[in-house]
Design a protein around this motif. Structure first.
Motif, PDB file in Angstrom:
ATOM      1  N   ALA A  49       0.842  -1.203   0.000  1.00  0.00           N
ATOM      2  CA  ALA A  49       0.000   0.000   0.000  1.00  0.00           C
ATOM      3  C   ALA A  49       0.877   1.252   0.000  1.00  0.00           C
ATOM      4  N   LEU A  50       1.951   1.242   0.795  1.00  0.00           N
ATOM      5  CA  LEU A  50       2.895   2.361   0.778  1.00  0.00           C
ATOM      6  C   LEU A  50       3.541   2.503  -0.594  1.00  0.00           C
ATOM      7  N   LYS A  99       2.339   1.660  -3.477  1.00  0.00           N
ATOM      8  CA  LYS A  99       1.351   2.195  -4.429  1.00  0.00           C
ATOM      9  C   LYS A  99       1.274   3.716  -4.326  1.00  0.00           C
ATOM     10  N   TRP A 100       1.207   4.229  -3.085  1.00  0.00           N
ATOM     11  CA  TRP A 100       1.127   5.671  -2.898  1.00  0.00           C
ATOM     12  C   TRP A 100       2.431   6.363  -3.281  1.00  0.00           C
ATOM     13  N   ALA A 101       3.549   5.707  -3.005  1.00  0.00           N
ATOM     14  CA  ALA A 101       4.844   6.281  -3.384  1.00  0.00           C
ATOM     15  C   ALA A 101       4.946   6.423  -4.899  1.00  0.00           C
ATOM     16  N   LEU A 135       2.419   6.679  -7.055  1.00  0.00           N
ATOM     17  CA  LEU A 135       1.500   7.734  -7.482  1.00  0.00           C
ATOM     18  C   LEU A 135       2.119   9.108  -7.235  1.00  0.00           C
ATOM     19  N   LEU A 136       2.686   9.299  -6.046  1.00  0.00           N
ATOM     20  CA  LEU A 136       3.312  10.571  -5.711  1.00  0.00           C
ATOM     21  C   LEU A 136       4.511  10.849  -6.625  1.00  0.00           C
ATOM     22  N   CYS A 146       4.838   9.912  -9.705  1.00  0.00           N
ATOM     23  CA  CYS A 146       4.300  10.332 -11.005  1.00  0.00           C
ATOM     24  C   CYS A 146       3.805  11.776 -10.960  1.00  0.00           C
ATOM     25  N   GLN A 181      11.548  12.300  -6.437  1.00  0.00           N
ATOM     26  CA  GLN A 181      10.782  11.395  -7.302  1.00  0.00           C
ATOM     27  C   GLN A 181      11.545  10.087  -7.485  1.00  0.00           C
ATOM     28  N   LEU A 207      11.018   8.079  -4.295  1.00  0.00           N
ATOM     29  CA  LEU A 207       9.670   7.506  -4.266  1.00  0.00           C
ATOM     30  C   LEU A 207       9.537   6.329  -5.224  1.00  0.00           C
ATOM     31  N   GLY A 250       8.633   2.472  -4.298  1.00  0.00           N
ATOM     32  CA  GLY A 250       7.636   1.649  -4.977  1.00  0.00           C
ATOM     33  C   GLY A 250       8.176   0.287  -5.359  1.00  0.00           C
TER      34      GLY A 250
END
Length: 186
Positions: free
Chosen positions: A27-28, A30-32, A34-35, A37, A61, A64, A68
């Motif tokens: 879950a982390l 996935k958010w990493a 997205l952030l 991008c 970036q 992150l 991911g």
């Protein structure tokens, strides 16, 4: 089956615990991603629209994206979505597939991921102690990115133990075949 063994279809608590940890890391991840991008798009808009840029934003970036990859790898293993050269495996009976999985997990994945986690730890400690930063103007401290290596390799080691446990339980007839390919917890 003795009274201490799980009923068919249930997994022991330690396996479920590792899987929950892997789900949380995913879950982390996935958010990493997205952030990463969003930041990447923002960097491009600012660089080409305003004509300025920041090494710190470029590096975050990358950090992150690294999060991911390193935090999501164990989930890929858990869901059995990892890359496999399937020349024979898909045609084999389930029992042979499980034995091949066990061989790969015990002989290759565990030793390599364990070694990489072990070797990356002293590098992380050195970076934390020295406060190493990027040599780029406006660059970031490096240890948070380095921390992803032992964390990600360690998660893969834990998930390998979980997968080994599931396959051994299946061979013993204590869980159903698809139990070890269950979807992530929500």
């Amino acid at each position: 089956m003795n009274s201490s063994s799980p009923t068919p279809g249930t997994l022991p608590g330690w396996v479920r615990g590792i899987d929950r940890l892997t789900d949380a890391a995913a879950a982390l991840a996935k958010w990493a991603l997205l952030l990463a991008c969003v930041i990447s798009g923002g960097n491009a808009l600012i660089r080409y629209g305003v004509g300025t840029s920041s090494n710190g934003w470029l590096e975050i970036q990358w950090y992150l994206f690294g999060a991911g990859v390193m935090l999501g790898a164990a989930q890929v293993l858990r869901l059995n979505e990892h890359v496999r050269v399937d020349l024979f495996y898909g045609r084999w009976p389930a029992r042979r597939q499980v034995f091949m999985d066990l061989f790969g997990l015990v002989v290759f994945l565990l030793p390599v991921m364990g070694l990489l986690a072990w070797l990356s730890w002293p590098l992380l400690v050195d970076m934390v102690q020295s406060g190493e930063t990027s040599p780029n103007a406006g660059g970031l401290i490096r240890w948070p990115a380095m921390a992803l290596l032992p964390a990600g390799f360690g998660l893969l080691v834990l998930q390998a133990f979980s997968e080994i446990g599931k396959r051994v339980l299946w061979l013993q007839g204590r869980i159903e075949m698809n139990t070890h390919y269950e979807k992530p917890l929500q």
